[in-house]
Design a protein around this motif. Sequence first.
Motif, short mmCIF file in Angstrom:
data_model
loop_
_atom_site.label_atom_id
_atom_site.label_comp_id
_atom_site.label_asym_id
_atom_site.label_seq_id
_atom_site.Cartn_x
_atom_site.Cartn_y
_atom_site.Cartn_z
N SER A 27 0.84 -1.19 0.00
CA SER A 27 0.00 0.00 0.00
C SER A 27 0.88 1.24 0.00
O SER A 27 2.05 1.19 0.38
CB SER A 27 -0.93 0.00 1.22
OG SER A 27 -0.17 -0.02 2.40
N ARG A 28 0.33 2.33 -0.42
CA ARG A 28 1.05 3.60 -0.46
C ARG A 28 0.63 4.43 0.75
O ARG A 28 -0.55 4.54 1.06
CB ARG A 28 0.68 4.36 -1.74
CG ARG A 28 1.36 5.70 -1.85
CD ARG A 28 0.92 6.45 -3.10
NE ARG A 28 1.45 5.77 -4.26
CZ ARG A 28 0.89 5.80 -5.47
NH1 ARG A 28 -0.23 6.45 -5.66
NH2 ARG A 28 1.44 5.17 -6.48
N ARG A 29 1.60 4.97 1.43
CA ARG A 29 1.32 5.84 2.57
C ARG A 29 1.44 7.29 2.13
O ARG A 29 2.27 7.64 1.31
CB ARG A 29 2.29 5.57 3.70
CG ARG A 29 2.14 4.22 4.30
CD ARG A 29 3.10 4.03 5.44
NE ARG A 29 3.00 2.67 5.95
CZ ARG A 29 3.74 2.21 6.92
NH1 ARG A 29 4.63 2.98 7.49
NH2 ARG A 29 3.59 0.99 7.34
N ALA A 30 0.60 8.13 2.72
CA ALA A 30 0.65 9.55 2.41
C ALA A 30 0.39 10.35 3.68
O ALA A 30 -0.28 9.87 4.59
CB ALA A 30 -0.39 9.90 1.34
N LEU A 31 0.91 11.52 3.72
CA LEU A 31 0.70 12.43 4.83
C LEU A 31 0.23 13.75 4.24
O LEU A 31 0.83 14.27 3.30
CB LEU A 31 2.00 12.64 5.62
CG LEU A 31 1.97 13.71 6.69
CD1 LEU A 31 1.07 13.28 7.84
CD2 LEU A 31 3.36 14.00 7.18
N SER A 32 -0.83 14.27 4.78
CA SER A 32 -1.36 15.54 4.31
C SER A 32 -1.43 16.49 5.49
O SER A 32 -1.88 16.12 6.57
CB SER A 32 -2.76 15.31 3.72
OG SER A 32 -3.31 16.53 3.30
N MET A 33 -0.96 17.71 5.29
CA MET A 33 -1.01 18.73 6.34
C MET A 33 -1.77 19.94 5.81
O MET A 33 -1.61 20.32 4.66
CB MET A 33 0.39 19.15 6.75
CG MET A 33 1.15 18.07 7.47
SD MET A 33 2.76 18.62 8.08
CE MET A 33 3.71 18.61 6.57
N LEU A 34 -2.58 20.52 6.64
CA LEU A 34 -3.37 21.69 6.30
C LEU A 34 -2.95 22.81 7.23
O LEU A 34 -3.06 22.68 8.44
CB LEU A 34 -4.86 21.36 6.47
CG LEU A 34 -5.85 22.48 6.29
CD1 LEU A 34 -5.84 22.96 4.83
CD2 LEU A 34 -7.24 22.01 6.67
N PHE A 35 -2.42 23.88 6.67
CA PHE A 35 -2.02 25.03 7.47
C PHE A 35 -2.99 26.17 7.23
O PHE A 35 -3.34 26.47 6.09
CB PHE A 35 -0.60 25.49 7.09
CG PHE A 35 0.46 24.53 7.50
CD1 PHE A 35 1.01 24.57 8.78
CD2 PHE A 35 0.92 23.56 6.63
CE1 PHE A 35 1.99 23.68 9.17
CE2 PHE A 35 1.90 22.66 7.00
CZ PHE A 35 2.43 22.73 8.28
N PRO A 70 -4.45 20.40 15.50
CA PRO A 70 -3.75 21.04 16.64
C PRO A 70 -3.11 22.37 16.23
O PRO A 70 -2.60 22.52 15.13
CB PRO A 70 -2.68 20.02 17.01
CG PRO A 70 -2.47 19.22 15.77
CD PRO A 70 -3.79 19.18 15.07
N LEU A 71 -3.17 23.31 17.14
CA LEU A 71 -2.52 24.60 16.96
C LEU A 71 -1.02 24.39 17.15
O LEU A 71 -0.60 23.89 18.19
CB LEU A 71 -3.06 25.61 17.97
CG LEU A 71 -2.52 27.02 17.89
CD1 LEU A 71 -2.86 27.66 16.54
CD2 LEU A 71 -3.10 27.86 19.03
N ILE A 72 -0.23 24.74 16.16
CA ILE A 72 1.22 24.49 16.26
C ILE A 72 2.05 25.74 16.44
O ILE A 72 3.23 25.66 16.73
CB ILE A 72 1.74 23.68 15.06
CG1 ILE A 72 1.50 24.44 13.76
CG2 ILE A 72 1.12 22.31 15.00
CD1 ILE A 72 2.16 23.82 12.55
N TYR A 73 1.44 26.93 16.27
CA TYR A 73 2.21 28.16 16.42
C TYR A 73 1.28 29.31 16.76
O TYR A 73 0.21 29.43 16.17
CB TYR A 73 2.95 28.49 15.12
CG TYR A 73 3.70 29.79 15.14
CD1 TYR A 73 4.92 29.89 15.80
CD2 TYR A 73 3.17 30.92 14.55
CE1 TYR A 73 5.60 31.09 15.84
CE2 TYR A 73 3.85 32.13 14.59
CZ TYR A 73 5.05 32.20 15.23
OH TYR A 73 5.73 33.40 15.27
#
Length: 76
Positions: A27-35, A70-73
């Motif tokens: 399987s292919r792994r992916a990571l998506s981030m929304l800023f 989560p708030l990161i900054y």
Amino acid sequence: MEVKAGDGVFINGMIAHAAGPSMTIHSRRALSMLFMPEGSVYNGRPAALPAEVAERLRVGDVIADDEHLPLIYVNG
């Protein structure tokens, strides 16, 4: 643009993008981030928000969900 396995790219979600099928048995792994800026409000349009978050929001609600987003900054 083509990238090698294991490479990462940063793109604007409004840019058309796609990936071909995985040519392996794995399987292919992916990571998506929304800023987004702190204090952003929901405008009611489909977006990259997790369904668990979007289904609870009404237009004008501040998007604040530490479990999924989560708030990161904090500036200042």
